[in-house]
Design a protein around this motif. Structure first.
Motif, PDB file in Angstrom:
ATOM      1  N   GLU A 224      45.301  -6.952 153.512  1.00  8.59           N
ATOM      2  CA  GLU A 224      45.583  -7.348 154.903  1.00  8.59           C
ATOM      3  C   GLU A 224      44.852  -8.643 155.262  1.00  8.59           C
ATOM      4  N   PHE A 225      43.605  -8.746 154.804  1.00  5.53           N
ATOM      5  CA  PHE A 225      42.812  -9.942 155.116  1.00  5.53           C
ATOM      6  C   PHE A 225      43.426 -11.177 154.454  1.00  5.53           C
ATOM      7  N   GLU A 226      43.895 -11.005 153.218  1.00  2.00           N
ATOM      8  CA  GLU A 226      44.524 -12.123 152.504  1.00  2.00           C
ATOM      9  C   GLU A 226      45.826 -12.517 153.184  1.00  2.00           C
ATOM     10  N   ARG A 227      46.572 -11.503 153.687  1.00  2.00           N
ATOM     11  CA  ARG A 227      47.828 -11.797 154.403  1.00  2.00           C
ATOM     12  C   ARG A 227      47.563 -12.623 155.648  1.00  2.00           C
ATOM     13  N   TRP A 228      46.379 -12.471 156.224  1.00  2.00           N
ATOM     14  CA  TRP A 228      46.006 -13.244 157.420  1.00  2.00           C
ATOM     15  C   TRP A 228      45.453 -14.615 157.031  1.00  2.00           C
ATOM     16  N   MET A 229      44.562 -14.637 156.032  1.00  2.00           N
ATOM     17  CA  MET A 229      43.867 -15.879 155.701  1.00  2.00           C
ATOM     18  C   MET A 229      44.720 -16.874 154.915  1.00  2.00           C
ATOM     19  N   PHE A 230      45.594 -16.387 154.027  1.00  2.00           N
ATOM     20  CA  PHE A 230      46.341 -17.310 153.171  1.00  2.00           C
ATOM     21  C   PHE A 230      47.219 -18.277 153.980  1.00  2.00           C
ATOM     22  N   PRO A 231      48.014 -17.780 154.947  1.00  2.00           N
ATOM     23  CA  PRO A 231      48.786 -18.732 155.765  1.00  2.00           C
ATOM     24  C   PRO A 231      47.876 -19.679 156.559  1.00  2.00           C
ATOM     25  N   LEU A 232      46.681 -19.174 156.945  1.00  5.55           N
ATOM     26  CA  LEU A 232      45.716 -20.023 157.665  1.00  5.55           C
ATOM     27  C   LEU A 232      45.303 -21.210 156.799  1.00  5.55           C
ATOM     28  N   TYR A 233      44.976 -20.919 155.557  1.00  6.22           N
ATOM     29  CA  TYR A 233      44.598 -21.983 154.623  1.00  6.22           C
ATOM     30  C   TYR A 233      45.689 -23.054 154.572  1.00  6.22           C
ATOM     31  N   ASN A 234      46.924 -22.596 154.329  1.00  5.67           N
ATOM     32  CA  ASN A 234      48.039 -23.536 154.168  1.00  5.67           C
ATOM     33  C   ASN A 234      48.285 -24.353 155.431  1.00  5.67           C
ATOM     34  N   THR A 235      48.310 -23.666 156.573  1.00  4.23           N
ATOM     35  CA  THR A 235      48.616 -24.345 157.837  1.00  4.23           C
ATOM     36  C   THR A 235      47.562 -25.393 158.171  1.00  4.23           C
ATOM     37  N   ILE A 236      46.279 -24.999 158.065  1.00  6.72           N
ATOM     38  CA  ILE A 236      45.194 -25.915 158.435  1.00  6.72           C
ATOM     39  C   ILE A 236      45.104 -27.089 157.464  1.00  6.72           C
ATOM     40  N   ILE A 237      45.216 -26.812 156.160  1.00  8.04           N
ATOM     41  CA  ILE A 237      45.121 -27.891 155.169  1.00  8.04           C
ATOM     42  C   ILE A 237      46.315 -28.843 155.270  1.00  8.04           C
ATOM     43  N   ASP A 238      47.518 -28.289 155.489  1.00  4.31           N
ATOM     44  CA  ASP A 238      48.708 -29.144 155.658  1.00  4.31           C
ATOM     45  C   ASP A 238      48.562 -30.041 156.878  1.00  4.31           C
ATOM     46  N   ALA A 239      48.076 -29.475 157.982  1.00  7.35           N
ATOM     47  CA  ALA A 239      47.901 -30.251 159.215  1.00  7.35           C
ATOM     48  C   ALA A 239      46.858 -31.348 159.008  1.00  7.35           C
ATOM     49  N   TYR A 240      45.769 -31.005 158.310  1.00  7.07           N
ATOM     50  CA  TYR A 240      44.726 -32.001 158.036  1.00  7.07           C
ATOM     51  C   TYR A 240      45.281 -33.134 157.174  1.00  7.07           C
ATOM     52  N   ALA A 241      45.992 -32.758 156.092  1.00  3.82           N
ATOM     53  CA  ALA A 241      46.532 -33.767 155.170  1.00  3.82           C
ATOM     54  C   ALA A 241      47.514 -34.689 155.889  1.00  3.82           C
ATOM     55  N   TYR A 242      48.388 -34.098 156.724  1.00  6.69           N
ATOM     56  CA  TYR A 242      49.369 -34.909 157.460  1.00  6.69           C
ATOM     57  C   TYR A 242      48.670 -35.873 158.418  1.00  6.69           C
ATOM     58  N   THR A 243      47.678 -35.359 159.144  1.00  9.13           N
ATOM     59  CA  THR A 243      46.947 -36.198 160.103  1.00  9.13           C
ATOM     60  C   THR A 243      46.194 -37.306 159.393  1.00  9.13           C
ATOM     61  N   TRP A 244      45.567 -36.974 158.270  1.00  8.86           N
ATOM     62  CA  TRP A 244      44.822 -37.974 157.499  1.00  8.86           C
ATOM     63  C   TRP A 244      45.751 -39.084 157.000  1.00  8.86           C
ATOM     64  N   GLU A 245      46.894 -38.681 156.434  1.00  4.93           N
ATOM     65  CA  GLU A 245      47.855 -39.671 155.924  1.00  4.93           C
ATOM     66  C   GLU A 245      48.373 -40.567 157.045  1.00  4.93           C
ATOM     67  N   ARG A 246      48.652 -39.964 158.196  1.00  4.36           N
ATOM     68  CA  ARG A 246      49.150 -40.760 159.324  1.00  4.36           C
ATOM     69  C   ARG A 246      48.080 -41.728 159.815  1.00  4.36           C
ATOM     70  N   THR A 247      46.819 -41.262 159.879  1.00  6.07           N
ATOM     71  CA  THR A 247      45.711 -42.121 160.317  1.00  6.07           C
ATOM     72  C   THR A 247      45.523 -43.292 159.364  1.00  6.07           C
ATOM     73  N   VAL A 248      45.544 -42.998 158.061  1.00  6.25           N
ATOM     74  CA  VAL A 248      45.385 -44.061 157.055  1.00  6.25           C
ATOM     75  C   VAL A 248      46.535 -45.056 157.139  1.00  6.25           C
ATOM     76  N   SER A 249      47.750 -44.534 157.356  1.00  5.89           N
ATOM     77  CA  SER A 249      48.922 -45.409 157.467  1.00  5.89           C
ATOM     78  C   SER A 249      48.812 -46.345 158.665  1.00  5.89           C
ATOM     79  N   LEU A 250      48.374 -45.800 159.804  1.00  9.53           N
ATOM     80  CA  LEU A 250      48.208 -46.628 161.008  1.00  9.53           C
ATOM     81  C   LEU A 250      47.109 -47.665 160.811  1.00  9.53           C
ATOM     82  N   GLN A 251      46.022 -47.253 160.146  1.00 11.01           N
ATOM     83  CA  GLN A 251      44.929 -48.195 159.876  1.00 11.01           C
ATOM     84  C   GLN A 251      45.396 -49.312 158.942  1.00 11.01           C
ATOM     85  N   LYS A 252      46.223 -48.943 157.970  1.00  7.42           N
ATOM     86  CA  LYS A 252      46.736 -49.941 157.029  1.00  7.42           C
ATOM     87  C   LYS A 252      47.604 -50.965 157.752  1.00  7.42           C
TER      88      LYS A 252
END
Length: 277
Positions: free
Chosen positions: A116-144
């Protein structure tokens, strides 16, 4: 089991936060912790824990919106992705250890808890890391984009005279930007003479010279004169050795001499004014 986990997290939120902050300070990269004040670190940590807990109570849309907002904030604060993954892992351990200590989880229900804990945490990992990666890429692109715009500015220094100072290496992508900025700037500033200052260009090889000559030719085609200034002795020697033809381009060794010549070309000159006695 899901309800049991949620109730434990809700009733022990302050203890979880305190433990999480202490362990993050011990295990996280010091630079990530020291980029902000202790108060800001505590506030951001609290927001992170609240974000994780909110996945229990909020819709997927609301949670995604919160994650995106938090990702933008931590990218601005300079938290690397390793800190986020460490934070998720520490949160996982704190909950597991805490529930075992209170005997809410034992060898009888550990498999059910883990599932049950993994069912809760695994989507959390994916969602948070995907959001971070997208934001980072967009920030770097704007800075470039911002850096590219600053890397080849055309600056009006006198009426009808503009200067483009170039610093650093010139590749094909930057050469295209130089060309665009030159042509747009000549029309915008109504320049009659444009000085391309290569004082800050460390190496002028055949390719770089070709790009600069192309830019000068393009300026002439829109009705302005172009001058290359800042040709240092070693650059001059390289140009001669490579057999680069600059016969069609006006050149000077310094920006000062270039501006004096540009003033003459626009029928003006700099004169010294004597102070009145």
């Amino acid at each position: 089991m899901r309800k049991l986990i949620f109730n434990y997290v809700q009733t022990h939120k302050s203890e979880i936060l305190g433990e999480w902050i202490n362990r993050m300070k011990q295990e996280a990269d010091e630079r990530a912790v020291q980029t902000m004040s202790a108060q800001m670190f505590t506030k951001t940590s609290s927001e992170f824990i609240e974000l994780l807990v909110s996945n229990f109570t909020e819709t997927e849309e609301e949670f995604q919106s919160k994650v995106t907002g938090f990702a933008e904030k931590i990218v601005r604060l300079g938290w690397p992705l390793t800190v986020i993954t460490l934070g998720l892992r520490i949160f996982d351990h704190i909950i597991t250890d805490g529930m075992q200590e209170e005997e809410l989880v034992d060898h009888h229900n550990f498999m059910e808890f883990s599932s049950e804990f993994e069912r809760w945490m695994f989507p959390l990992y994916n969602t948070i890391i995907d959001a971070y990666a997208y934001t980072w890429e967009r920030t770097v692109s704007l800075q470039k984009i911002a850096l590219q715009e600053l890397s080849a500015p055309l600056i009006p220094v006198f009426e009808k005279i503009s200067v483009m100072p170039l610093v650093g290496t010139i590749d094909t992508e930057r050469a295209k930007l130089i060309m665009e900025n030159l042509l747009d700037g000549v029309v915008k500033h109504r320049a009659e003479v444009v000085l391309i200052d290569i004082t800050g260009v460390p190496v002028v090889d055949t390719m770089v010279a070709h790009h600069i000559i192309q830019a000068a030719d393009a300026v002439r085609l829109v009705g302005a004169k172009c001058m290359i200034v800042g040709i240092r002795p070693e650059i001059a020697q390289t140009i001669v050795t490579l057999g680069i033809n600059l016969d069609q381009v006006l050149t000077t060794s310094t920006l000062k001499k270039g501006i004096e010549k540009a003033l003459e070309m626009t029928e003006r000159k700099i004169i010294e004014v004597e102070e009145e006695q």
